[in-house]
Scaffold this active site. Structure first.
Site, PDB file in Angstrom:
ATOM      1  N   SER A  27       0.811  -1.228   0.000  1.00 36.83           N
ATOM      2  CA  SER A  27       0.000   0.000   0.000  1.00 36.83           C
ATOM      3  C   SER A  27       0.840   1.272   0.000  1.00 36.83           C
ATOM      4  CB  SER A  27      -0.945   0.007   1.209  1.00 36.83           C
ATOM      5  OG  SER A  27      -0.199   0.012   2.408  1.00 36.83           O
ATOM      6  N   ARG A  28       2.137   1.152   0.269  1.00 38.45           N
ATOM      7  CA  ARG A  28       2.969   2.371   0.263  1.00 38.45           C
ATOM      8  C   ARG A  28       4.433   2.001   0.000  1.00 38.45           C
ATOM      9  NH1 ARG A  28       3.652   4.259   6.611  1.00 38.45           N
ATOM     10  NH2 ARG A  28       5.666   3.228   6.859  1.00 38.45           N
ATOM     11  N   VAL A  77       0.698 -10.451   7.465  1.00 41.15           N
ATOM     12  CA  VAL A  77       1.545 -11.539   6.951  1.00 41.15           C
ATOM     13  C   VAL A  77       2.327 -12.266   8.047  1.00 41.15           C
ATOM     14  CG1 VAL A  77       1.749 -10.692   4.579  1.00 41.15           C
ATOM     15  CG2 VAL A  77       3.402  -9.933   6.304  1.00 41.15           C
ATOM     16  N   TYR A 168      16.265  -6.346  13.359  1.00 45.91           N
ATOM     17  CA  TYR A 168      16.034  -6.107  11.920  1.00 45.91           C
ATOM     18  C   TYR A 168      17.134  -6.788  11.083  1.00 45.91           C
ATOM     19  CZ  TYR A 168      15.090  -3.334   7.669  1.00 45.91           C
ATOM     20  OH  TYR A 168      14.793  -2.938   6.388  1.00 45.91           O
ATOM     21  N   LYS A 172      16.692  -9.721   8.260  1.00 40.10           N
ATOM     22  CA  LYS A 172      17.050  -9.507   6.852  1.00 40.10           C
ATOM     23  C   LYS A 172      18.173 -10.457   6.406  1.00 40.10           C
ATOM     24  CE  LYS A 172      14.014  -6.330   5.927  1.00 40.10           C
ATOM     25  NZ  LYS A 172      12.926  -6.597   4.969  1.00 40.10           N
ATOM     26  N   ILE A 201      16.586   3.964   0.946  1.00 39.44           N
ATOM     27  CA  ILE A 201      15.642   4.362  -0.092  1.00 39.44           C
ATOM     28  C   ILE A 201      14.679   5.404   0.494  1.00 39.44           C
ATOM     29  CG2 ILE A 201      13.940   3.491  -1.777  1.00 39.44           C
ATOM     30  CD1 ILE A 201      16.839   2.273  -2.001  1.00 39.44           C
TER      31      ILE A 201
HETATM   32  P1  NAD Z   1       7.211   1.108   4.492  1.00 39.10           P
HETATM   33  O1  NAD Z   1       7.134   1.173   5.968  1.00 39.10           O
HETATM   34  O2  NAD Z   1       6.858   2.326   3.707  1.00 39.10           O
HETATM   35  O3  NAD Z   1       6.374  -0.109   3.925  1.00 39.10           O
HETATM   36  C1  NAD Z   1       6.292  -1.336   4.566  1.00 39.10           C
HETATM   37  C2  NAD Z   1       4.954  -1.938   4.253  1.00 39.10           C
HETATM   38  O4  NAD Z   1       4.817  -3.169   4.954  1.00 39.10           O
HETATM   39  C3  NAD Z   1       3.805  -1.032   4.697  1.00 39.10           C
HETATM   40  O5  NAD Z   1       2.846  -0.963   3.675  1.00 39.10           O
HETATM   41  C4  NAD Z   1       3.232  -1.782   5.897  1.00 39.10           C
HETATM   42  O6  NAD Z   1       1.852  -1.566   6.098  1.00 39.10           O
HETATM   43  C5  NAD Z   1       3.524  -3.221   5.499  1.00 39.10           C
HETATM   44  N1  NAD Z   1       3.468  -4.114   6.646  1.00 39.10           N
HETATM   45  C6  NAD Z   1       4.090  -3.982   7.836  1.00 39.10           C
HETATM   46  N2  NAD Z   1       3.745  -4.991   8.647  1.00 39.10           N
HETATM   47  C7  NAD Z   1       2.888  -5.782   7.954  1.00 39.10           C
HETATM   48  C8  NAD Z   1       2.172  -6.974   8.249  1.00 39.10           C
HETATM   49  N3  NAD Z   1       2.277  -7.570   9.436  1.00 39.10           N
HETATM   50  N4  NAD Z   1       1.375  -7.515   7.299  1.00 39.10           N
HETATM   51  C9  NAD Z   1       1.257  -6.922   6.090  1.00 39.10           C
HETATM   52  N5  NAD Z   1       1.895  -5.784   5.761  1.00 39.10           N
HETATM   53  C10 NAD Z   1       2.704  -5.227   6.680  1.00 39.10           C
HETATM   54  O7  NAD Z   1       8.691   0.644   4.177  1.00 39.10           O
HETATM   55  P2  NAD Z   1       9.540   0.594   2.825  1.00 39.10           P
HETATM   56  O8  NAD Z   1      10.669   1.497   3.022  1.00 39.10           O
HETATM   57  O9  NAD Z   1       8.680   0.726   1.623  1.00 39.10           O
HETATM   58  O10 NAD Z   1      10.112  -0.891   2.969  1.00 39.10           O
HETATM   59  C11 NAD Z   1       9.645  -1.992   2.196  1.00 39.10           C
HETATM   60  C12 NAD Z   1      10.593  -3.157   2.432  1.00 39.10           C
HETATM   61  O11 NAD Z   1      11.915  -2.768   2.031  1.00 39.10           O
HETATM   62  C13 NAD Z   1      10.698  -3.573   3.890  1.00 39.10           C
HETATM   63  O12 NAD Z   1      10.820  -4.984   3.982  1.00 39.10           O
HETATM   64  C14 NAD Z   1      11.975  -2.916   4.343  1.00 39.10           C
HETATM   65  O13 NAD Z   1      12.572  -3.586   5.424  1.00 39.10           O
HETATM   66  C15 NAD Z   1      12.808  -2.999   3.091  1.00 39.10           C
HETATM   67  N6  NAD Z   1      13.891  -2.025   3.025  1.00 39.10           N
HETATM   68  C16 NAD Z   1      13.643  -0.696   3.000  1.00 39.10           C
HETATM   69  C17 NAD Z   1      14.710   0.193   2.925  1.00 39.10           C
HETATM   70  C18 NAD Z   1      14.504   1.668   2.858  1.00 39.10           C
HETATM   71  O14 NAD Z   1      15.506   2.385   2.844  1.00 39.10           O
HETATM   72  N7  NAD Z   1      13.296   2.180   2.794  1.00 39.10           N
HETATM   73  C19 NAD Z   1      16.009  -0.293   2.903  1.00 39.10           C
HETATM   74  C20 NAD Z   1      16.235  -1.651   2.939  1.00 39.10           C
HETATM   75  C21 NAD Z   1      15.165  -2.521   2.997  1.00 39.10           C
END
Ligand code: NAD
Length: 258
Positions: A27-28, A77, A168, A172, A201
């Site tokens: 969703s985001r 999830v 975390y 990962k 990101i």
């Molecule tokens: P975000 O917080 O914007 O999005 C995470 C999404 O996961 C949200 O939509 C949230 O509602 C959903 N979520 C959380 N718990 C949940 C659950 N129990 N069931 C279903 N949905 C759930 O974060 P993002 O930055 O878009 O990150 C997305 C992925 O990328 C994550 O796994 C994060 O760890 C990974 N990541 C992000 C970055 C970064 O810099 N943003 C870097 C490395 C890895």
């Protein structure tokens, strides 16, 4: 409408035409961009969300406005029963699942000595156990159809560790080990399993970091900027189309870790 009828509606051939994808946490942030890119490339995309139906519906609308096909589906999830219903609903609606993007993730940062059992378990459940639950629900189906693409969103933190992020980082790093093991077990059956390791990101997750911490991180990134969500989606799309790449972790981090 059946999958065949839906496919017939799309006249221009796109690389993911006729493929069905599930994106967790769509969703985001990174998940929303992956969902949009997969839909733009012809996939039917189930967008999983946990709480924010409005934002999930907004992503669906954006996809539909561009001629794509998508729907939003609620599921936590980290709960196996929720995940079972999620995958059953997608199969009922689209008839199959070809692509699974395990993207949902959370942080509960705390230095190791202050880290509670709850903060440990919550992050492991949402970030790592979820990958086991979702994949368990689709793997037999993918084996039967002789095709599957599983892409797990890991992190640079799983490779180098992070201050205040043992929960975390463990989740990962665990994803990378799971990815390689499952890749070994499914490689001869038309299934590839890969991880993408984003650096920093520009999303709401990173936006929650204190400004001085973020500035310090950016100064250390060789490209001197944060990554964009579409730069992660590009790597995901590449891995979906690659037939001879499995068990890999692709770094998308501006050169921060090589
Ligand atoms: P975000 O917080 O914007 O999005 C995470 C999404 O996961 C949200 O939509 C949230 O509602 C959903 N979520 C959380 N718990 C949940 C659950 N129990 N069931 C279903 N949905 C759930 O974060 P993002 O930055 O878009 O990150 C997305 C992925 O990328 C994550 O796994 C994060 O760890 C990974 N990541 C992000 C970055 C970064 O810099 N943003 C870097 C490395 C890895």
């Amino acid at each position: 409408m059946s999958l065949a009828q839906l496919t017939a509606l799309n006249t221009i051939t796109k690389p993911l035409e006729g493929k069905v994808a599930v994106v967790t946490g769509g969703s985001r942030g990174i998940g929303a961009t992956i969902a949009k890119v997969l839909a733009k490339n012809g996939a039917y995309v189930a967008i999983n969300y946990q709480t924010s139906i409005d934002r999930a519906e907004a992503v669906v609308k954006e996809i539909e406005d561009q001629g794509g096909i998508s729907f939003a589906i609620k599921s936590d999830v980290s709960k196996p029963d929720d995940v079972k219903s999620l995958m059953e609903e997608v199969k009922n609606r689209y008839g199959k699942i070809d692509i699974l993007i395990n993207n949902a993730g959370i942080t509960r940062d705390r230095t190791f000595r202050k880290l509670s059992n709850e903060e440990w378990s919550e992050v492991i459940d949402v970030n790592l156990s979820s990958v086991f639950y979702t994949t368990s629900e689709v793997i037999n189906h993918m084996l039967e159809q002789g095709y599957g693409r599983i892409i797990n969103i890991s992190s640079i933190i799983g490779q180098v560790g992070g201050f205040g992020q043992s929960n975390y980082a463990a989740s990962k790093a665990g994803i990378i080990g799971l990815t390689k093991s499952l890749a070994l077990e499914t490689a001869k059956n038309g299934i590839t399993v890969n991880a993408v390791c984003p650096g920093f990101i520009e999303t709401e997750m990173v936006g929650e970091m204190p400004e001085n911490v973020l500035e310090n991180i950016i100064s250390k990134i060789p490209m001197k900027r944060l990554g964009q969500t579409d730069e992660i989606a590009e790597a995901v799309l590449f891995l979906i189309q690659a037939n001879y790449i499995t068990g890999q972790s692709i770094n998308v981090n501006g050169g921060l870790y090589m």
